[in-house]
Write an enzyme that holds these catalytic residues in place. Structure first.
Site, PDB file in Angstrom:
ATOM      1  N   HIS A   1       0.841  -1.203   0.000  1.00 22.93           N
ATOM      2  CA  HIS A   1       0.000   0.000   0.000  1.00 22.93           C
ATOM      3  C   HIS A   1       0.878   1.257   0.000  1.00 22.93           C
ATOM      4  CE1 HIS A   1      -2.685  -2.952   2.216  1.00 22.93           C
ATOM      5  NE2 HIS A   1      -3.481  -2.566   1.238  1.00 22.93           N
TER       6      HIS A   1
ATOM      7  N   GLY B   1      -2.634  -1.838  -7.283  1.00 25.38           N
ATOM      8  CA  GLY B   1      -1.528  -2.788  -7.308  1.00 25.38           C
ATOM      9  C   GLY B   1      -1.723  -3.891  -8.341  1.00 25.38           C
TER      10      GLY B   1
ATOM     11  N   LYS C   1      -0.840  -6.798  -7.938  1.00 26.26           N
ATOM     12  CA  LYS C   1      -1.202  -8.030  -7.223  1.00 26.26           C
ATOM     13  C   LYS C   1      -2.649  -8.422  -7.511  1.00 26.26           C
ATOM     14  CE  LYS C   1      -2.332  -8.444  -2.885  1.00 26.26           C
ATOM     15  NZ  LYS C   1      -3.496  -9.341  -2.735  1.00 26.26           N
TER      16      LYS C   1
ATOM     17  N   VAL D   1       4.577  -5.579  -4.488  1.00 27.09           N
ATOM     18  CA  VAL D   1       5.654  -5.562  -3.503  1.00 27.09           C
ATOM     19  C   VAL D   1       5.643  -6.906  -2.772  1.00 27.09           C
ATOM     20  CG1 VAL D   1       6.571  -4.431  -1.444  1.00 27.09           C
ATOM     21  CG2 VAL D   1       5.528  -3.071  -3.265  1.00 27.09           C
TER      22      VAL D   1
ATOM     23  N   SER E   1       0.261  -8.999   1.479  1.00 29.93           N
ATOM     24  CA  SER E   1      -1.201  -8.915   1.513  1.00 29.93           C
ATOM     25  C   SER E   1      -1.616  -8.746   2.961  1.00 29.93           C
ATOM     26  CB  SER E   1      -1.789 -10.216   0.951  1.00 29.93           C
ATOM     27  OG  SER E   1      -3.129 -10.354   1.356  1.00 29.93           O
TER      28      SER E   1
HETATM   29  P1  AMP Z   1      -6.514  -3.730  -0.424  1.00 33.15           P
HETATM   30  O1  AMP Z   1      -6.331  -2.934   0.836  1.00 33.15           O
HETATM   31  O2  AMP Z   1      -6.110  -5.156  -0.317  1.00 33.15           O
HETATM   32  O3  AMP Z   1      -7.882  -3.527  -1.033  1.00 33.15           O
HETATM   33  O4  AMP Z   1      -5.489  -3.107  -1.462  1.00 33.15           O
HETATM   34  C1  AMP Z   1      -5.502  -1.748  -1.774  1.00 33.15           C
HETATM   35  C2  AMP Z   1      -4.613  -1.513  -2.972  1.00 33.15           C
HETATM   36  O5  AMP Z   1      -3.284  -1.919  -2.650  1.00 33.15           O
HETATM   37  C3  AMP Z   1      -5.045  -2.352  -4.195  1.00 33.15           C
HETATM   38  O6  AMP Z   1      -4.888  -1.566  -5.360  1.00 33.15           O
HETATM   39  C4  AMP Z   1      -4.070  -3.496  -4.166  1.00 33.15           C
HETATM   40  O7  AMP Z   1      -3.838  -4.074  -5.421  1.00 33.15           O
HETATM   41  C5  AMP Z   1      -2.822  -2.804  -3.637  1.00 33.15           C
HETATM   42  N1  AMP Z   1      -1.908  -3.801  -3.074  1.00 33.15           N
HETATM   43  C6  AMP Z   1      -2.193  -4.751  -2.148  1.00 33.15           C
HETATM   44  N2  AMP Z   1      -1.108  -5.524  -1.916  1.00 33.15           N
HETATM   45  C7  AMP Z   1      -0.121  -5.047  -2.723  1.00 33.15           C
HETATM   46  C8  AMP Z   1       1.239  -5.430  -2.961  1.00 33.15           C
HETATM   47  N3  AMP Z   1       1.807  -6.456  -2.314  1.00 33.15           N
HETATM   48  N4  AMP Z   1       1.954  -4.724  -3.848  1.00 33.15           N
HETATM   49  C9  AMP Z   1       1.394  -3.674  -4.527  1.00 33.15           C
HETATM   50  N5  AMP Z   1       0.129  -3.274  -4.347  1.00 33.15           N
HETATM   51  C10 AMP Z   1      -0.630  -3.958  -3.462  1.00 33.15           C
END
Ligand code: AMP
Length: 281
Positions: free
Chosen positions: A34, A146, A148, A175, A184
């Site tokens: 993030h 991301g 991911k 990342v 994650s």
């Molecule tokens: P989330 O909080 O899981 O909904 O993720 C919020 C944003 O962070 C989304 O755009 C995800 O794709 C991104 N994100 C989550 N994990 C990673 C990671 N390991 N590397 C890059 N971006 C990430």
């Protein structure tokens, strides 16, 4: 760093003549993945806004929603240290004024019914609803997401086209932990040994990329699935190769050079983990 909880307060803070605004939507329990999005947004914009909202309409499993990690105080410290300008921390009433069941239905077919969508019916409609509402409230120039969650990026691309939003979507690289495991928020729910085994997901994707010109793709797929399923507590939900632009499934290596993405979902001790690898054939 400004903390905003009410949708009505957002625009007065975010509208600044001639200033470029970058937006990073999240569900909190923040990690380096993030923060890399925040840093990229900061490097390309005058102002960066991050939202933290665990969106119930994208969870098709109530237990997964209940178990989703929440640590807002810690998140705010991380965001402040990263130099984020504005944090939007809405509740359900702010995000769904008509209620959690009054959902818009977006024309996402077939993107929302394949891969993650096949295993989690309604998931991407929930994602589209929340991102659409956030974009209407925040009105950024650029949106940072991301790799991911590659399929999610494709869904949001479709949403932007459908709504005709003049927003630049920036996909940032995944990342990883030193082991290769994609960071994650859900990793916090893994035991030490599950985390160790989960690093094999990335090794198998790298093996596929490395062997992609040497062996038939159905064999690559089957071997990777078998090796992962042989590890304790691990069950591959899917492993597929798609064209990276359309997500059209590819069974065999295309004759022409093509940008492809292998996408995988693995359930590790009840925790769903996603990863993918992008390469040119
Ligand atoms: P989330 O909080 O899981 O909904 O993720 C919020 C944003 O962070 C989304 O755009 C995800 O794709 C991104 N994100 C989550 N994990 C990673 C990671 N390991 N590397 C890059 N971006 C990430």
């Amino acid at each position: 760093m400004l903390l905003i909880r009410k949708a009505a307060d957002l625009q007065s803070v975010l509208v600044r003549e001639g200033k470029k605004l970058g937006f990073v939507p999240t569900m909190g329990a923040l990690h380096e993945g993030h923060l890399s999005l925040i840093r990229t947004s900061k490097s390309e914009n005058d102002l960066t806004c991050c939202s933290i909202y665990v969106n119930p309409t994208q969870f098709n499993d109530v237990q997964d929603l209940a178990a989703y990690p929440r640590q807002v105080e810690r998140d705010l410290v991380l965001l402040s240290d990263a130099g984020c300008d504005v944090v939007f921390l809405p509740d359900h009433d702010q995000m769904y004024p008509q209620g959690l069941h009054a959902l818009h239905r977006y024309p996402l077919h077939p993107l929302d019914e394949m891969l993650e969508g096949a295993s989690r019916p309604g998931h991407f409609q929930g994602v589209a609803n929340v991102v659409d509402r956030l974009l209407q409230l925040v009105r950024p120039e650029a949106l940072y997401m991301g790799q991911k969650d590659f399929q999610q990026v494709k869904v949001v691309e479709r949403l932007l086209a459908y709504r005709n939003y003049p927003v630049r979507l920036v996909m940032c690289p995944t990342v990883r932990e030193a082991s290769g495991l994609a960071m994650s928020s859900r990793n916090a729910r893994l035991t030490e040994s599950q985390r160790l085994n989960a690093a094999r997901i990335w090794s198998e994707l790298c093996w596929i990329r490395q062997e992609s010109r040497n062996r038939p793709w159905p064999e690559l797929r089957q071997q990777a699935i078998s090796r992962l399923n042989a590890l304790p507590d691990m069950q591959v939900d899917y492993l597929h190769c798609c064209r990276s632009d359309t997500l059209e499934f590819l069974i065999n290596r295309p004759d022409q050079p093509t940008c492809v993405v292998w996408l995988i979902a693995v359930v590790v001790g009840g925790v769903r983990l996603l990863d993918n690898i992008l390469f040119e054939t």
